[in-house]
Design an enzyme around this catalytic site. Structure first.
Site, PDB file in Angstrom:
ATOM      1  CD  GLU A 181      24.947 -34.457  19.558  1.00 54.90           C
ATOM      2  OE1 GLU A 181      23.783 -34.884  19.460  1.00 54.90           O
ATOM      3  OE2 GLU A 181      25.909 -35.007  19.019  1.00 54.90           O
ATOM      4  CD  GLU A 250      27.465 -38.258  22.409  1.00 52.38           C
ATOM      5  OE1 GLU A 250      27.147 -38.760  21.313  1.00 52.38           O
ATOM      6  OE2 GLU A 250      26.655 -37.722  23.165  1.00 52.38           O
TER       7      GLU A 250
END
Length: 823
Positions: A181, A250
């Site tokens: 991320e 995710e």
């Protein structure tokens, strides 16, 4: 946040069992190709440190039964290398054992090395010693950081290679991840951040793992890295490389809890909708974050202010129980998707937009066609004519037709059991109704009273730099000498401290003057209390306590933690003030608590440290409490109720249960009065509950922490509370409910306990929800309660098809069965 969950797969063993013997993993933009077979994969995140090693086989089996192909995990740098070049892979940190446990169940694995993980984990998984290396800058083109990152990443890769666990070696690991991320926060890093990402790619490729590498949330991921999506919805995501498969690392099954926050909840309907939409729109790999959340044992929770529970409203709850109906509703979805795998990976695709948020997708091969019908409107149901047949599509739902004719599944129609969990008292033999406690004070003589530290400096030092994450607690101590005519002595005086610590306890001349803490999301606050100062020497002692170091954000490592400059004494004279800044005074520092240093939490701590059984104090801060108890009978998960306590840390038989803070009440205004509606986009503010209640009252005690005989519970109470109400209980299914339409096959289960009675059963048009079902005028001719008593009572589970043949005639347009069974 976190990312990557494994992939879709074999649910019923006889139906679709993979042999984890992969020797080749590639991709073609449409799917992952494993040993020449195109896969549409479903994965789930289970992080090994958040459960005990004894729980792993059961969790992985339940994940497989729930329809997962793959288990994904992060690798936690600060857990494995707590001290530079000193490594720990023991117990719950045995990464190799965890991967082999996955392999033993015939599942694939995704290894998210990072080594930055976020994960609501302390400091995002970075070891704090890394922050304290001279010249280091995190996550940018910096030789100090990159050398350490490469050393750890190479260590992990070599360990895995040595055990032949990559798919290229015949092992279960089909994907690996580098970084995590970074794209979300990359802007402030400028050119150094871009160079760093290219370096990450080159470094990862140089390790020769023989499986694809992924980078989540990295839109500029360099080839051959595969960029992936994280979020509540990823159906519209497109990888930056047209030849890369569409992967979702995710899918957030719920949300984490923070002290002072309400309880987040994501419905089974919405979660299933997000998955079905993703595969409708060409998805290849989808991973649940989390599939099992677990517990932040010890000091592992990040934030700041992330709770000890990391249940995450996941399909497997904190204790490893199936979270019904979410687990069962997803299992049914996985079965349907797996039955269409060949068509989804090989079929020609035709998308049709019918307007009003209605769309259809046809996957067709020479042998077979499979279809999705989607209604993305957040309020309006629809009837869609498709292939000459009318289909009823509830708002915010996807219907799946494996043969493009019969609806096998709709995301908004939940037929899985709903389980209502209850807490039950400890039934251990001879266990008293209330526990008997001994206590002793935390020894603050050397710090608050004498001001003696182990380190000294003429400035205020960042708590991360001084404590090096060895403890939540750091003492800051300084002396100030005042003449007898000083306004600070003769008039009103206050101590003013700027803090970001996140909790501050203040003492002046050995006397406690008060405490203060920041609210969740606050970066700092100002503590100011009136003090009595003496002519001559005065001792200022500040105890700063962290509640998880920040784990996310651009350059989060640069945020200063603990007491900040200035620290001031303020003399108030009329409307004026005289301020004395103590920041550049000589400060003494002491890391940690005396009780921890003396291991009061151990069952065999030195006998010279006496505990008192007299006059048990309550509402007294800086106090240690100890009691003994017997483990609850049976095998049900165990929790300890800490209601009545303030804030502190708990240990059972020397094992840390983590931080507790039951006195922190969730914002009573955060919850909505309207019932939770699954329709419409989810956020962590939607469908929250338990406002005005303790953010966390119950704390998981794994069975592996307990002994057959006497067990010991030790509490360090920081704020002041009353331990007399503390009790151990078990978590079990109280009731199990079914609410499903005619023609569906359903199952009731009490999970290893017998069904004791049927509280309610109605076939016809019953109304209400589990716990409040009601009959209507449309009721079958047969007594549904009697039928199910014969079918289910006394059994651990029962299954049956809902039909008029079984339950009798009912003259309703649409017939349903509602059941409430007691376990």
């Amino acid at each position: 946040m976190e990312f990557f969950k494994s992939l879709f797969a074999a649910i019923i063993i006889s139906f679709f069992l993979f042999q984890v013997n992969a020797t080749n993993v590639t991709h073609d933009g449409r799917s992952l190709i494993i040993d020449g077979v195109h896969r549409v994969l479903i994965s789930g995140s289970i992080h090994y440190p958040r459960s005990t090693a004894q729980m792993w086989p059961d969790l992985i089996r339940k994940a497989k039964e729930g329809g997962l192909d793959t288990i994904e995990t992060y690798v936690f740098w600060n857990a494995h290398e707590p001290i530079r070049r000193q490594y720990d892979f023991s117990g719950n940190l045995d990464l190799i054992r965890f991967i082999k446990t996955i392999q033993d169940e015939g599942l694939y694995a995704v290894l998210r090395i990072g080594p930055y993980v976020c994960a609501e984990w302390n400091y995002g998984g970075f070891p704090v010693w890394l922050h304290n290396l001279p010249g280091v800058s995190f996550r940018t083109k910096n030789d100090v950081f990159m050398n350490e990152m490469q050393n750890f990443t190479t260590l992990i890769v070599d360990m895995v290679k040595n055990e032949n666990l990559f798919a290229s070696q015949g092992g279960p690991i089909i994907l690996a991840q580098i970084e995590n991320e970074f794209g979300n926060v990359m802007g402030p890093y400028g050119a150094g951040g871009k160079e760093y990402i290219q370096w990450c790619s080159n470094m990862a490729e140089s390790l020769g793992v023989g499986v694809p590498w992924i980078m989540c949330q990295q839109q500029d991921a360099p080839k051959p890295m595969i960029n992936t999506c994280n979020g509540f919805y990823c159906d519209e995501f497109k990888p930056n490389n047209p030849s890369s498969p569409k992967m979702w690392t995710e899918n957030w099954t719920g949300w984490f809890k923070s002290w002072g926050g309400a309880d987040p909840y994501r419905t089974a309907e919405d979660l299933a909708y997000s998955v079905a939409r993703f595969y409708q729109k060409g998805g290849t790999f989808q991973n649940y974050y989390m599939y099992h959340g677990g517990t932040n044992f010890g000091r592992t929770s990040g934030g700041p202010y992330i709770t000890t529970t990391y249940d995450y409203n996941a399909p497997l709850d904190e204790y490893g129980n199936p979270n019904q109906p979410k687990w069962g509703h997803l299992k049914q979805l996985h079965d349907v998707l797996h039955s269409m795998e060949y068509t989804l990976t090989h079929g020609d695709v035709t998308n049709t937009d019918l307007g009003n948020s209605i769309s259809t997708t046809l996957y067709s091969t020479k042998e077979k066609s499979s279809c999705f019908l989607s209604n993305a409107h957040n309020q309006t149901d629809a009837v869609v004519k498709f292939g000459g047949i009318d289909y009823y599509l509830p708002a915010w739902s996807v219907s799946i037709l494996p043969d493009c004719k019969d609806e096998a599944y709709n995301t908004a129609k939940v037929y899985a059991q709903t389980s209502v969990l209850v807490k039950k008292p400890n039934k251990a033999e001879d266990e008293p109704n209330s526990l008997e406690w001994v206590w002793r004070p935390e020894n603050i003589e050397r710090t608050a009273v004498q001001g003696k530290g182990d380190h000294h400096a003429n400035r205020i030092i960042d708590q991360k730099a001084m404590a090096n994450d060895a403890s939540d607690y750091l003492w800051y101590m300084t002396r100030v000498e005042l003449p007898k005519d000083d306004p600070l002595v003769t008039g009103k005086a206050t101590l003013r401290v700027t803090d970001s610590g996140h909790v501050l306890h203040a003492y002046v001349n050995g006397e406690y003057i008060g405490s203060q803490w920041a609210q969740y999301g606050s970066q700092k606050y100002v503590f100011e209390k009136e003090v009595k100062l003496n002519p001559g020497k005065n001792l200022i002692s500040l105890l700063s306590a962290t509640v998880g170091l920040q784990n996310y954000g651009p350059m989060f490592d640069l945020n200063v933690t603990g007491v900040l400059s200035p620290v001031e004494l303020v003399a108030h004279k009329g409307n004026g003030k005289v301020v004395k800044d103590l920041s550049s005074h000589k400060w003494s520092y002491k890391v940690g608590l005396d009780g921890v240093a003396n291991k009061l939490y151990e069952t065999d701590c030195p006998s010279k440290l006496k505990w008192s059984a007299d006059s048990l104090p309550v509402d007294r801060n800086m106090t240690w409490y100890k009691t003994t108890f017997k483990a609850p009978l049976g095998n049900a998960p165990v929790v300890v109720d800490l209601l009545g306590l303030g804030k502190g840390h708990a240990w059972v038989n020397g094992h840390s249960l983590g931080r507790y803070w039951p006195s922190y009440i969730a914002d009573e205004h955060a919850c909505q009065t309207a019932a939770c509606d699954y329709r419409g986009a989810y956020s962590d503010k939607k469908c929250v509950s338990k406002c005005g209640e303790p953010t966390q009252r119950w704390y998981h005690v794994p069975r592996s922490f307990l002994k057959d005989g006497e067990n010991t519970l030790v509490l360090f109470e920081e704020f002041g509370g009353n331990p007399s109400g503390v009790q151990f209980q078990t978590v079990e299914i109280g009731t199990a409910c079914i609410n499903a339409h005619e023609g569906k096959k359903v199952a009731l289960s009490c999970h290893n306990r017998p069904i004791s009675r049927i509280n309610f059963a109605s076939f016809g048009d019953p109304q209400g929800v589990c716990g409040s079902f009601k009959k209507t005028e449309c009721e079958s001719t047969e007594d549904a309660v009697s039928i199910l008593e014969k079918e289910c009572v006394g059994k651990e589970s029962c299954s049956f098809e809902i039909s008029e043949d079984k339950f009798g005639k009912a003259y309703c347009a649409v017939k349903r069965l509602a059941v409430e069974a007691v376990c």
